[in-house]
Write a protein that holds these residues in place. Structure first.
Motif, PDB file in Angstrom:
ATOM      1  N   ARG A  26       0.890  -1.319   0.041  1.00  0.00           N
ATOM      2  CA  ARG A  26       0.076  -0.015  -0.152  1.00  0.00           C
ATOM      3  C   ARG A  26       1.008   1.306   0.004  1.00  0.00           C
ATOM      4  N   LEU A  27       1.977   1.099   0.740  1.00  0.00           N
ATOM      5  CA  LEU A  27       2.744   2.586   0.715  1.00  0.00           C
ATOM      6  C   LEU A  27       4.085   2.240  -0.091  1.00  0.00           C
ATOM      7  N   GLY A  28       4.344   1.219  -0.927  1.00  0.00           N
ATOM      8  CA  GLY A  28       5.441   1.175  -1.577  1.00  0.00           C
ATOM      9  C   GLY A  28       6.694   1.178  -0.719  1.00  0.00           C
ATOM     10  N   MET A  29       6.596   0.736   0.516  1.00  0.00           N
ATOM     11  CA  MET A  29       7.664   0.747   1.601  1.00  0.00           C
ATOM     12  C   MET A  29       8.518  -0.367   1.476  1.00  0.00           C
ATOM     13  N   PRO A  30      10.055  -0.383   1.413  1.00  0.00           N
ATOM     14  CA  PRO A  30      10.653  -1.435   1.301  1.00  0.00           C
ATOM     15  C   PRO A  30      10.894  -2.232   2.815  1.00  0.00           C
ATOM     16  N   PRO A  79      -2.258  -4.963  13.477  1.00  0.00           N
ATOM     17  CA  PRO A  79      -0.952  -4.672  13.266  1.00  0.00           C
ATOM     18  C   PRO A  79      -0.804  -3.969  11.932  1.00  0.00           C
ATOM     19  N   VAL A  80      -1.523  -3.798  11.268  1.00  0.00           N
ATOM     20  CA  VAL A  80      -1.475  -2.823   9.923  1.00  0.00           C
ATOM     21  C   VAL A  80      -1.373  -1.300  10.534  1.00  0.00           C
ATOM     22  N   GLN A  81      -2.300  -1.156  11.152  1.00  0.00           N
ATOM     23  CA  GLN A  81      -2.314   0.176  12.014  1.00  0.00           C
ATOM     24  C   GLN A  81      -1.039   0.682  12.720  1.00  0.00           C
ATOM     25  N   VAL A  82      -0.649  -0.304  13.603  1.00  0.00           N
ATOM     26  CA  VAL A  82       0.417  -0.326  14.395  1.00  0.00           C
ATOM     27  C   VAL A  82       1.802   0.222  13.432  1.00  0.00           C
ATOM     28  N   LEU A  83       1.843  -0.809  12.468  1.00  0.00           N
ATOM     29  CA  LEU A  83       3.227  -0.581  11.689  1.00  0.00           C
ATOM     30  C   LEU A  83       3.033   0.832  11.020  1.00  0.00           C
ATOM     31  N   ILE A  84       2.041   1.144  10.402  1.00  0.00           N
ATOM     32  CA  ILE A  84       1.936   2.487   9.782  1.00  0.00           C
ATOM     33  C   ILE A  84       2.307   3.658  10.842  1.00  0.00           C
ATOM     34  N   GLU A  85       1.516   3.517  11.862  1.00  0.00           N
ATOM     35  CA  GLU A  85       1.928   4.641  12.900  1.00  0.00           C
ATOM     36  C   GLU A  85       3.341   4.460  13.431  1.00  0.00           C
ATOM     37  N   THR A  86       3.829   3.469  13.481  1.00  0.00           N
ATOM     38  CA  THR A  86       5.445   3.077  13.850  1.00  0.00           C
ATOM     39  C   THR A  86       6.258   3.881  12.660  1.00  0.00           C
ATOM     40  N   LEU A  87       6.146   3.281  11.425  1.00  0.00           N
ATOM     41  CA  LEU A  87       6.836   4.029  10.518  1.00  0.00           C
ATOM     42  C   LEU A  87       6.786   5.485  10.163  1.00  0.00           C
ATOM     43  N   ASP A  88       5.568   5.796  10.555  1.00  0.00           N
ATOM     44  CA  ASP A  88       5.213   7.356  10.468  1.00  0.00           C
ATOM     45  C   ASP A  88       6.029   7.873  11.418  1.00  0.00           C
ATOM     46  N   GLY A  89       6.164   7.756  12.937  1.00  0.00           N
ATOM     47  CA  GLY A  89       6.613   7.986  13.876  1.00  0.00           C
ATOM     48  C   GLY A  89       8.061   8.249  13.834  1.00  0.00           C
ATOM     49  N   LEU A  90       8.696   7.340  13.218  1.00  0.00           N
ATOM     50  CA  LEU A  90      10.247   7.014  12.840  1.00  0.00           C
ATOM     51  C   LEU A  90      10.627   7.965  11.796  1.00  0.00           C
ATOM     52  N   GLY A  91       9.799   8.312  11.049  1.00  0.00           N
ATOM     53  CA  GLY A  91      10.328   9.534   9.962  1.00  0.00           C
ATOM     54  C   GLY A  91      10.252   8.832   8.634  1.00  0.00           C
ATOM     55  N   PHE A  92       9.333   7.733   8.241  1.00  0.00           N
ATOM     56  CA  PHE A  92       9.158   7.352   6.910  1.00  0.00           C
ATOM     57  C   PHE A  92       7.834   7.729   6.535  1.00  0.00           C
ATOM     58  N   ARG A  93       7.876   7.777   5.208  1.00  0.00           N
ATOM     59  CA  ARG A  93       6.538   8.528   4.569  1.00  0.00           C
ATOM     60  C   ARG A  93       5.550   7.533   4.350  1.00  0.00           C
ATOM     61  N   THR A  94       4.542   7.787   5.116  1.00  0.00           N
ATOM     62  CA  THR A  94       3.158   7.052   4.975  1.00  0.00           C
ATOM     63  C   THR A  94       1.953   7.678   4.337  1.00  0.00           C
ATOM     64  N   GLU A  95       2.337   8.964   3.992  1.00  0.00           N
ATOM     65  CA  GLU A  95       1.226   9.831   3.477  1.00  0.00           C
ATOM     66  C   GLU A  95       0.500   8.941   2.426  1.00  0.00           C
ATOM     67  N   ALA A  96       0.950   8.086   1.745  1.00  0.00           N
ATOM     68  CA  ALA A  96       0.323   7.271   0.569  1.00  0.00           C
ATOM     69  C   ALA A  96      -0.902   6.497   1.115  1.00  0.00           C
ATOM     70  N   HIS A  97      -0.859   6.186   2.552  1.00  0.00           N
ATOM     71  CA  HIS A  97      -1.941   5.348   3.105  1.00  0.00           C
ATOM     72  C   HIS A  97      -3.291   6.360   3.226  1.00  0.00           C
ATOM     73  N   GLU A  98      -3.202   7.556   3.006  1.00  0.00           N
ATOM     74  CA  GLU A  98      -4.116   8.558   3.066  1.00  0.00           C
ATOM     75  C   GLU A  98      -5.124   8.010   1.743  1.00  0.00           C
ATOM     76  N   HIS A  99      -4.202   7.677   0.592  1.00  0.00           N
ATOM     77  CA  HIS A  99      -5.130   7.644  -0.661  1.00  0.00           C
ATOM     78  C   HIS A  99      -5.733   6.136  -1.121  1.00  0.00           C
ATOM     79  N   HIS A 100      -5.389   5.414   0.196  1.00  0.00           N
ATOM     80  CA  HIS A 100      -6.085   4.119   0.415  1.00  0.00           C
ATOM     81  C   HIS A 100      -7.390   4.118   1.061  1.00  0.00           C
ATOM     82  N   ARG A 101      -7.695   5.047   1.757  1.00  0.00           N
ATOM     83  CA  ARG A 101      -8.673   5.231   2.570  1.00  0.00           C
ATOM     84  C   ARG A 101     -10.105   5.264   1.939  1.00  0.00           C
TER      85      ARG A 101
END
Length: 533
Positions: free
Chosen positions: A457-461, A511-533
């Motif tokens: 969903r985020l294209g995250m490696p 766990p999906v929401q937890v991972l997204i929030e964790t990645l966002d808090g660490l500084g990784f880009r998770t804005e793409a998540h908004e386009h899938h809501r």
């Protein structure tokens, strides 16, 4: 004009390591070095097992060991008045066995042998490496670094446009000052000579092999090398009128015979060069789009062999972050964590090198600062702890920058503990799983499904490995999950450099929401998540 992602200035150990790591991450880079070729000096030899883990991740472990220039585990460290002294004090090996802590062992590979290996790897994987090329001018703004380079032989000039600049031009380079970055620390402390000579002396004392011997008659160290080429390192004192040019063939022979404790040896001077023991740290490791690594960022005594290895770790910390930002997986502010993480660790490591210098050698000039308590070598090598940066801290960390090497526990900010896993019928280390992607380790299939969902969903490696009953890994050491301080339903997120970024000690409902929030808090880009809501 040449466009590139990263311009590396300096083709020594740390610059070539940076280029190799960037190339491994498929990040375009140009490296310029004013010298015509790699180093011919014995400036660096002892590769720590942590550094070997990094080179192992590049697939270079076998090549480095094949071309080794010694074995710092085969011999012991000795101390004596001279090599003929019957009262020898024996210590342990330069680097002890690391098998309980790491999938690899330390290696001895002199800089003049290691650098060409790194250069070939970088070039083979796409780095544009240019020796006999100097940086003339550079400037930067909020979007780009512009540099003018010139071929030494041809005088041909070229403009390089880069997103980022890595400064690896060494302790005496000019770029740090041109970036207006000052240094702090004790400064110049001692003057030393490196005397390289050929001899017929055996690399043994009383029949026992030694890696190096502290010779108190000279307040210096003998280090035997392959083929009968040895190194004598000793202090000299300008305040007493001593000068580097005094160390001619006759003077060096006199010192070698005195240190050997016997006159019936052959010696031939190969090279004698002066160097200064100093303790300095740049006040910041980043200025705009420029980053300092290695000796450009910090200068420390060679005691403990932490200097060159620290530069390798600098490059490793920085390269994956540049790759994440260049690919759009993280905001450029993630790069601030390079200084936040590395500078405190470097300052603590430098203090360890100074403490060893004071313990091992006399200090006639009395310039050394009061020593800190010595941490065991592998605590410094494996136990580095990032108290801030790209880590989700679980509690207020203590002030100690090192964790005991035998007590690594998966705490965020520390290196992933080494434990054996089985993958596709092969026995590998947990650390072998760390590469270019973020790594999620778990035993609960829900975490792997969540990681796959977030990655798509985020294209995250983000790569997930499961040690569960139906997972892709076998827990050969039966240490999961306790080794990471989690329960069977928990998980741990590991950075590409092998440091734990975050962990969940137990399972979670979403766990999906937890991972997204964790990645966002660490500084990784998770804005793409908004386009899938």
């Amino acid at each position: 004009m040449t466009n590139t992602t990263v311009l590396v200035v300096g083709g020594g150990l740390n610059g070539l390591t940076a280029a190799a790591l960037l190339a491994h991450n498929d990040i375009a880079c140009v490296l310029v070095e004013r010298h015509p070729d790699t180093s011919i000096q014995y400036k660096f030899a002892g590769i720590s097992p942590r550094s070997m883990e990094i080179f192992r991740s590049l697939g270079l472990e076998e090549e480095i060991r094949t071309n080794r220039t010694g074995d710092q585990q085969a011999g012991a460290i000795a101390r004596a008045r001279n090599l003929a002294d019957p009262q020898i004090q024996w210590g342990g090996p330069a680097w002890p066995d690391a098998s309980a802590l790491s999938p690899t062992q330390p290696a001895t590979c002199d800089q003049h042998v290691l650098e060409p290996i790194l250069r070939r790897y970088a070039e083979r994987n796409g780095a544009d490496v240019r020796f006999s090329t100097e940086l003339v001018t550079f400037d930067q703004d909020e979007t780009v670094v512009r540099a003018e380079i010139r071929g030494i032989a041809t005088c041909a000039k070229e403009v390089i446009s880069a997103d980022y600049l890595i400064v690896a031009d060494g302790a005496n380079g000019s770029l740090r000052e041109r970036l207006e970055i000052s240094r702090s620390g004790a400064g110049g402390l001692q003057h030393w000579m490196n005397v390289v000579f050929d001899t017929d002396m055996p690399p043994t004392i009383g029949g026992k092999r030694f890696t190096s011997c502290f010779v108190t008659d000279l307040n210096g160290t003998f280090t035997p090398r392959q083929g009968g080429r040895w190194l004598l390192a000793l202090q000299y004192f300008p305040e007493k009128g001593e000068k580097p040019q005094d160390f001619d063939e006759a003077k060096c022979r006199e010192l070698i015979i005195r240190g050997a404790g016997r006159p019936d040896i052959t010696t031939r001077l190969v090279d004698a060069r002066s160097w200064e023991v100093a303790a300095l740290t740049a006040r910041q490791f980043r200025r705009g789009r420029a980053f300092l690594v290695g000796d450009a960022a910090h200068v420390m005594p060679p005691t403990g062999a932490f200097g060159g290895n620290s530069g390798i770790h600098d490059a490793h910390n920085l390269a994956w972050k540049l790759a994440m930002v260049a690919r759009g997986h993280a905001d450029p502010s993630l790069l601030d964590s390079y200084d936040t993480e590395r500078r405190p660790v470097i300052e603590a490591t430098l203090a360890q090198a100074l403490a060893r210098l004071q313990k091992w050698f006399d200090d006639p000039s009395k310039r050394l600062p009061p020593p800190v308590a010595i941490v065991e070598d592998y605590g410094v090598v494996f136990g580095q702890r990032y108290a801030a940066g790209i880590v989700a801290l679980e509690s207020t960390p203590d002030d100690h920058p090192f964790q005991k090497s035998t007590e690594l526990s998966g705490r965020p900010g520390t290196r992933l503990p080494h434990f054996a896993v089985g993958r596709a019928g092969q026995r590998i280390s947990s650390l072998d799983l760390c590469d270019r992607d973020l790594l999620l380790l778990c035993a609960d299939e829900a975490w792997c499904q969540a990681a796959d969902s977030v990655s798509q969903r985020l294209g995250m490696p983000l790569t997930c490995h499961s040690l569960g009953a139906n997972g892709d890994l076998l827990d050969l050491d039966h240490r999961w999950p306790s080794v990471l301080g989690v329960k069977s339903g928990g998980s741990a997120l590991v950075r590409p450099d092998g440091f734990v970024a975050w962990r969940s000690t137990h399972g979670v409902p979403d766990p999906v929401q937890v991972l997204i929030e964790t990645l966002d808090g660490l500084g990784f880009r998770t804005e793409a998540h908004e386009h899938h809501r």
